[in-house]
Enzyme design. Sequence first.
Site, PDB file in Angstrom:
ATOM      1  N   TYR A 150      48.230  42.476  37.747  1.00 17.84           N
ATOM      2  CA  TYR A 150      46.843  42.862  38.018  1.00 17.84           C
ATOM      3  C   TYR A 150      46.008  41.601  38.039  1.00 17.84           C
ATOM      4  O   TYR A 150      45.860  40.923  37.012  1.00 17.84           O
ATOM      5  CB  TYR A 150      46.369  43.824  36.935  1.00 17.84           C
ATOM      6  CG  TYR A 150      44.965  44.372  37.114  1.00 17.84           C
ATOM      7  CD1 TYR A 150      44.292  44.317  38.325  1.00 17.84           C
ATOM      8  CD2 TYR A 150      44.314  44.985  36.040  1.00 17.84           C
ATOM      9  CE1 TYR A 150      43.027  44.834  38.475  1.00 17.84           C
ATOM     10  CE2 TYR A 150      43.056  45.523  36.183  1.00 17.84           C
ATOM     11  CZ  TYR A 150      42.409  45.440  37.389  1.00 17.84           C
ATOM     12  OH  TYR A 150      41.142  45.963  37.532  1.00 17.84           O
ATOM     13  N   LYS A 178      48.417  44.704  41.808  1.00 22.97           N
ATOM     14  CA  LYS A 178      47.110  45.347  41.979  1.00 22.97           C
ATOM     15  C   LYS A 178      46.106  44.222  42.193  1.00 22.97           C
ATOM     16  O   LYS A 178      45.832  43.442  41.289  1.00 22.97           O
ATOM     17  CB  LYS A 178      46.737  46.187  40.763  1.00 22.97           C
ATOM     18  CG  LYS A 178      45.344  46.811  40.879  1.00 22.97           C
ATOM     19  CD  LYS A 178      44.918  47.507  39.594  1.00 22.97           C
ATOM     20  CE  LYS A 178      43.481  48.034  39.722  1.00 22.97           C
ATOM     21  NZ  LYS A 178      42.989  48.647  38.461  1.00 22.97           N
TER      22      LYS A 178
END
Length: 316
Positions: A150, A178
Amino acid sequence: MAGRYREPMPPVARPGRPFGSVLTAMVTPMRTDGTLDLDAAVALARHLVEQGNDGLVLNGTTGEAPTTHAPEKAELVAAVVEAVGDRAWVVAGAGSNDTLHAVRMAEQAAAAGAHGLLVVAPYYSRPSQDGVVAHVTAVADATDLPVMLYDVPGRTGVRLAPATVERLAAHDRVVAMKDAAGDAFTAAQLVATTGLAWYAGDDGAYLTVLAHGGVGIVSVVGHVASAGLAEIARAWDAGDHARALEAFRRVVPAVVALNGAGFQAVAAKAALEVLGLLGNRALRLPLVPASEEEVDAIRAGLRAAGLLVPEGAHAP
């Protein structure tokens, strides 16, 4: 507590999409006294899957992970896996600025039945890129679960450099990203060089990420517009980019309503309350619930997106 957990039974992975295509970064429902409401969480998780999610992310930023405690995180994962874990991927956040803490979070999420981990760069401490690699590697090594990186420099204070992403992509269990860095050109290059499954981490970037080789989204607006996001995915997969754009434009007012002020957990809980999917919009400090004026703006965005029937009108 451990005796309540079951072995994870994830849905079958699709080629190139290790966690599905549409995932919502789910809020953590709470009662008005601030305690976790697991019954509401289970009901919400089931609703989201029925609306088109093939994955859910728990204990992330929108799930108020900084203010929920280890036993609560594990209980939430276990309850949601029990409810929807055979129909949707359940990815658990394992983010901390303390590597040993993040490792424990990963281990507890695995024990609770999570199907994957979301691992963010350590926040606040702003480590070097070597430090980021060491941190993520330690977390990835802690379990057998696949890992979604992320990258969200606006919250962590440190961006994953391209070379860092390439180093981490060499880890057997790092399979996805992500991306909330807001750099589509660099993302396009990394999709090609790393082979990671690339997920939009910002609702507004969904089509852009797909256009650059991405495979899906980890969404906030998915709380209220999962069906629309799933329609975008189907249209894109079918090569009907005009239909994907049309579907995206329909959800834009909801994207603005839930993301515009930058307090996604606040707005998402307010929107869910407006739609009758949560009984309240309680949060833990330092977050405070949306004001009535803010709720009015959220309500207007939901109406503009066709997600809330105007007063006096009838549902079709």
